[in-house]
Structure formats: C-alpha cells, structure tokens
Design a protein around this motif. Structure first.
Motif, mmCIF file in Angstrom:
data_model
loop_
_atom_site.group_PDB
_atom_site.id
_atom_site.type_symbol
_atom_site.label_atom_id
_atom_site.label_comp_id
_atom_site.label_asym_id
_atom_site.label_seq_id
_atom_site.Cartn_x
_atom_site.Cartn_y
_atom_site.Cartn_z
ATOM 1 N N GLY A 9 0.649 -1.149 0.147
ATOM 2 C CA GLY A 9 0.042 0.170 -0.010
ATOM 3 C C GLY A 9 0.943 1.172 0.233
ATOM 4 N N GLN A 10 2.271 1.122 -0.170
ATOM 5 C CA GLN A 10 3.007 2.414 -0.244
ATOM 6 C C GLN A 10 2.930 3.302 -1.148
ATOM 7 O OE1 GLN A 10 5.655 3.273 2.071
ATOM 8 N NE2 GLN A 10 4.505 1.752 3.228
ATOM 9 N N THR A 11 2.750 4.526 -1.073
ATOM 10 C CA THR A 11 2.784 5.753 -2.027
ATOM 11 C C THR A 11 3.845 5.460 -3.065
ATOM 12 O OG1 THR A 11 3.901 7.249 -0.639
ATOM 13 C CG2 THR A 11 1.461 7.073 -0.608
ATOM 14 N N PHE A 12 5.077 5.016 -2.536
ATOM 15 C CA PHE A 12 6.313 4.518 -3.423
ATOM 16 C C PHE A 12 5.829 3.444 -4.033
ATOM 17 C CE2 PHE A 12 10.405 3.022 -4.404
ATOM 18 C CZ PHE A 12 10.977 3.698 -5.079
ATOM 19 N N ARG A 13 5.914 2.959 -5.525
ATOM 20 C CA ARG A 13 5.632 1.767 -5.916
ATOM 21 C C ARG A 13 6.559 0.988 -6.711
ATOM 22 N NH1 ARG A 13 0.979 0.414 -4.380
ATOM 23 N NH2 ARG A 13 0.451 -0.651 -6.174
ATOM 24 N N ASP A 14 7.594 1.623 -6.949
ATOM 25 C CA ASP A 14 8.786 1.057 -7.642
ATOM 26 C C ASP A 14 9.786 0.242 -6.812
ATOM 27 O OD1 ASP A 14 10.494 0.202 -9.756
ATOM 28 O OD2 ASP A 14 11.442 2.167 -9.863
ATOM 29 N N PHE A 15 9.521 -0.993 -6.283
ATOM 30 C CA PHE A 15 10.206 -1.755 -5.467
ATOM 31 C C PHE A 15 9.968 -3.195 -5.762
ATOM 32 C CE2 PHE A 15 6.456 -0.897 -3.038
ATOM 33 C CZ PHE A 15 6.047 -2.277 -2.629
ATOM 34 N N GLU A 16 10.985 -3.957 -5.315
ATOM 35 C CA GLU A 16 10.676 -5.336 -5.180
ATOM 36 C C GLU A 16 10.577 -5.789 -3.815
ATOM 37 O OE1 GLU A 16 14.056 -7.939 -6.651
ATOM 38 O OE2 GLU A 16 15.657 -6.808 -5.285
ATOM 39 N N ALA A 17 9.802 -6.783 -3.517
ATOM 40 C CA ALA A 17 9.553 -7.426 -2.284
ATOM 41 C C ALA A 17 9.877 -8.745 -2.158
ATOM 42 C CB ALA A 17 8.230 -7.081 -1.802
ATOM 43 N N LEU A 18 11.116 -8.890 -1.476
ATOM 44 C CA LEU A 18 11.558 -10.311 -1.002
ATOM 45 C C LEU A 18 11.048 -10.880 0.225
ATOM 46 C CD1 LEU A 18 15.101 -9.521 -2.382
ATOM 47 C CD2 LEU A 18 13.138 -10.451 -3.715
ATOM 48 N N VAL A 19 9.918 -11.692 0.197
ATOM 49 C CA VAL A 19 9.683 -12.242 1.279
ATOM 50 C C VAL A 19 9.858 -13.843 1.485
ATOM 51 C CG1 VAL A 19 7.540 -10.783 1.398
ATOM 52 C CG2 VAL A 19 7.414 -12.891 0.198
ATOM 53 N N GLU A 75 4.474 3.014 7.857
ATOM 54 C CA GLU A 75 3.443 4.000 7.392
ATOM 55 C C GLU A 75 3.257 4.099 5.718
ATOM 56 O OE1 GLU A 75 1.345 5.862 9.486
ATOM 57 O OE2 GLU A 75 2.290 4.371 11.145
ATOM 58 N N PRO A 76 1.971 4.520 5.255
ATOM 59 C CA PRO A 76 1.810 4.372 3.798
ATOM 60 C C PRO A 76 3.020 5.203 2.976
ATOM 61 C CG PRO A 76 -0.181 4.769 4.801
ATOM 62 C CD PRO A 76 0.860 4.864 6.032
ATOM 63 N N ASP A 77 3.480 6.254 3.531
ATOM 64 C CA ASP A 77 4.327 7.187 2.645
ATOM 65 C C ASP A 77 5.889 6.947 3.077
ATOM 66 O OD1 ASP A 77 4.027 8.374 5.187
ATOM 67 O OD2 ASP A 77 3.538 10.298 4.167
ATOM 68 N N MET A 78 6.250 5.935 4.066
ATOM 69 C CA MET A 78 7.359 5.859 4.478
ATOM 70 C C MET A 78 8.536 5.609 3.466
ATOM 71 S SD MET A 78 8.537 3.514 7.616
ATOM 72 C CE MET A 78 10.250 3.454 8.101
ATOM 73 N N LEU A 79 8.330 4.703 2.635
ATOM 74 C CA LEU A 79 9.332 4.419 1.579
ATOM 75 C C LEU A 79 9.315 5.698 0.775
ATOM 76 C CD1 LEU A 79 8.658 0.665 0.515
ATOM 77 C CD2 LEU A 79 10.584 1.521 2.046
ATOM 78 N N GLU A 80 8.577 6.472 0.237
ATOM 79 C CA GLU A 80 8.362 7.302 -0.530
ATOM 80 C C GLU A 80 9.365 8.576 -0.117
ATOM 81 O OE1 GLU A 80 5.729 10.397 -2.983
ATOM 82 O OE2 GLU A 80 4.727 9.524 -1.532
ATOM 83 N N LYS A 81 9.089 9.012 1.299
ATOM 84 C CA LYS A 81 9.851 9.946 2.045
ATOM 85 C C LYS A 81 11.456 9.411 2.269
ATOM 86 C CE LYS A 81 5.865 12.129 4.559
ATOM 87 N NZ LYS A 81 5.449 12.281 5.820
#
Length: 184
Positions: A9-19, A75-81
C-alpha cells in the motif's frame, strides 16, 4: 498479511519485495505465495528454518534494488519519504523515527514515539560526532527504520550474523563504514 499490506500500500510503488518463508510451521509459506501471485513486485523465497539472520541474508543475496529496507510494517508514505531523502542528499543510510505501539486490548494501546531532529551528515566524522543522541533514542539499533545503500551492502559483504540479537551487529558493521547519513 499486515506487514505485506502495509508494504504493497506504499505511495512509492517501484520496489521489489523479497519475502522469505524460513521454514515456518504455520501458513506463512502459503501467504507469501499468495501475495507473490497477486503482485509481480513480490518474490517468495522458501528455505529450511535457519532463523531471521539467514532469512534476511537470503534476501540480500538475491536483491537487486538500489536501496534495501528490512521491514516490520510501514506507514503508507514511509518508503516514498525515505527514498526522496536518500536521492536528494545522496545518503548511504537514511534513519527515521518510529512508533512503538503497546496493545492492552484490541483498541486500547499506548504509543511511544522515538525520533530525533532531521539532519544530514556529509561525512563519517560529522555523523560520529552527532550519533550519541541518535543512539540514545534507540534509532540505530534495528534495521527496520533504515534505508541502506543496496550496492554497498552487497559489495561490502554485510550480512546478519547468526546470533540471537542479529540486528545491532549488522547495523553497527554498516555504520562503521558509512560516509553520508540522513535522519528524518
């Protein structure tokens, strides 16, 4: 699911999530696979149980991102910030404040805020001279409130140690060689 939902749900969308499913005996593996099917940014890794350090190291090994973030929930905007701050300043490490929520019942909880004033340290010496209050606020102990330079972590061979308290040694190893640090 709470952690993955907060990530996706992040506002920053360009990432890979390795779970990483570290041999969990519960439904963790199924949940990882379900999220990987639903979102192309998610990659599920399954391995025999070896502990949190091994799971994090497996993710580091296959990561491709410019930055690394080891999450709990966000938080939703954490990665973006964090990304904007790293890009703007060229920081090799971004450190943020965080909340500690202690739940007493479903809706009754106590929230503690851990934070320091925003700052940028252009040299290792500046950072070291200013680091005591950042340590005192517990902002330098864990990896989940930081954005690390991915290339520096991979090429420098930084890995989580197979110890009970693996977070702090990893962070300490990294901050010993980091040159530029931004605090938010």
């Amino acid at each position: 699911p709470r952690a993955l939902d907060s990530l996706l749900g992040q506002t920053f969308r360009d990432f890979e999530a390795l779970v990483v499913d570290d041999g969990s005996a519960d439904r963790t593996g199924e949940i990882c696979d379900e999220y990987a099917r639903r979102d192309p940014r998610v990659r599920a890794i399954h391995q025999k149980n070896a502990g949190a350090p091994a799971a994090r190291n497996a993710a580091i090994q296959i990561s491709r991102g410019k930055y690394l973030y080891f999450m709990d929930w966000a938080e939703p905007d954490m990665l973006e910030k964090m990304y904007a701050l790293a890009t703007k300043t060229g920081a090799q490490l971004v450190v943020t404040g965080f909340y500690i929520d202690t739940y007493y019942t479903g809706e009754k909880f106590w929230r503690q805020t851990q934070a320091c004033p925003a700052a940028f340290y252009a040299t290792a010496q500046e950072f070291r001279q200013a680091s005591v209050p950042i340590f005192d606020k517990n902002l330098l102990y864990v990896p989940w409130n930081k954005l690390f330079d991915g290339r520096r972590v991979r090429e420098g061979g930084f890995r989580f140690r197979n110890t009970k308290m693996d977070d702090f040694p990893f962070v300490l190893d990294y901050i010993r060689v980091v040159e530029t640090v931004a605090v938010s």
